[in-house]
Enzyme design. Structure first.
Site, mmCIF file in Angstrom:
data_model
loop_
_atom_site.group_PDB
_atom_site.id
_atom_site.type_symbol
_atom_site.label_atom_id
_atom_site.label_comp_id
_atom_site.label_asym_id
_atom_site.label_seq_id
_atom_site.Cartn_x
_atom_site.Cartn_y
_atom_site.Cartn_z
ATOM 1 N N ASP A 7 1.974 11.645 -3.418
ATOM 2 C CA ASP A 7 2.408 10.560 -2.728
ATOM 3 C C ASP A 7 2.243 10.761 -1.210
ATOM 4 O O ASP A 7 2.281 12.026 -0.948
ATOM 5 C CB ASP A 7 3.885 10.274 -3.126
ATOM 6 C CG ASP A 7 4.537 9.080 -2.159
ATOM 7 O OD1 ASP A 7 3.881 8.157 -2.152
ATOM 8 O OD2 ASP A 7 5.612 9.211 -1.668
ATOM 9 N N ASP A 9 4.002 8.852 1.967
ATOM 10 C CA ASP A 9 5.105 8.735 2.732
ATOM 11 C C ASP A 9 6.448 9.597 2.410
ATOM 12 O O ASP A 9 6.659 9.422 1.197
ATOM 13 C CB ASP A 9 5.593 7.096 2.919
ATOM 14 C CG ASP A 9 4.604 6.508 3.650
ATOM 15 O OD1 ASP A 9 4.080 6.960 4.555
ATOM 16 O OD2 ASP A 9 4.097 5.605 3.148
#
Length: 220
Positions: A7, A9
């Site tokens: 991922d 952010d």
């Protein structure tokens, strides 16, 4: 050779690029400041709570892209990278990516944030494979719409499944690193789910299931 999925952010980055792009637009006077800041915060809070309407958010966040040409947008993004993103790329995240690279793993970033915002960030990590929400492009300009399935919650699984079929990769021995309970559908699919500086709901799930919990933040 395993697949190492990250991922973006609040995982590889120590902040949220989607939210910060909105802040950048406000600070540069490119949008109606008070209204945009208020809505940007509302959507970010909904994301963290797990209640985000992704299509409502995308209608909001992609609208500024449709109002300007690519050259102008790319110029702003270079400034955005220097001012707001570069400080969020810290050594522990770079070291984790490099560890998987040295192991010969295939590196992939998967993120709900749109491809315009995230492609230069993936490049900064030296990661060629990126699955992100795709803004629609019509006649060389962003339309303000979305192309295909948003890369969010179960949509991440759908997009990854399509990518696996196209590239003939598989999830045997795979890793996925994420901070958010929104990514539980994908965390449950990989061989090695890892919670990274997780929100409380993901931390509780990781503890209950015996998943590793790590931090990629520099010690203060």
């Amino acid at each position: 050779m395993a697949l190492a999925i990250f991922d973006l952010d609040n995982t590889l980055l120590t902040g949220d690029s989607d939210y910060l792009w909105g802040r950048f637009l406000v600070e540069q006077g490119l949008v109606d400041g008070d209204h945009y800041e208020r809505e940007n915060q509302r959507f970010y809070d909904a994301y963290k709570a797990g209640t985000l309407d992704i299509f409502e958010f995308l209608a909001f966040s992609l609208k500024p892209l449709a109002e300007h040409d690519m050259e102008t947008l790319n110029g702003w993004h270079r400034q955005f990278m220097e001012q707001m993103i570069a400080p969020l790329i810290q050594a522990p995240a770079q070291a984790l990516v490099e560890k998987h690279r040295q192991q010969g793993d295939t590196l992939l970033i998967i993120t709900a944030t749109n491809h315009f915002v995230t492609a230069p960030i993936a490049a900064a990590f030296g990661i060629d494979n990126l699955l992100a929400t795709d803004p629609e492009i019509v006649d060389g300009r962003y339309s303000g719409g979305v192309a295909g399935t948003p890369c969010f919650q179960h949509g991440k699984v759908e997009r990854l499944d399509s990518w696996l079929a196209e590239t003939r990769h598989n999830l045997e021995g795979s890793w996925f690193y994420s901070d958010s309970h929104n990514d539980l559908p994908l965390l449950e699919k990989v061989t090695h789910p890892v919670a990274v500086d997780p929100d409380q709901q993901l931390a509780d799930n990781a503890t209950e299931r015996g998943w590793p919990i790590i931090s990629l933040h520099l010690e203060q």
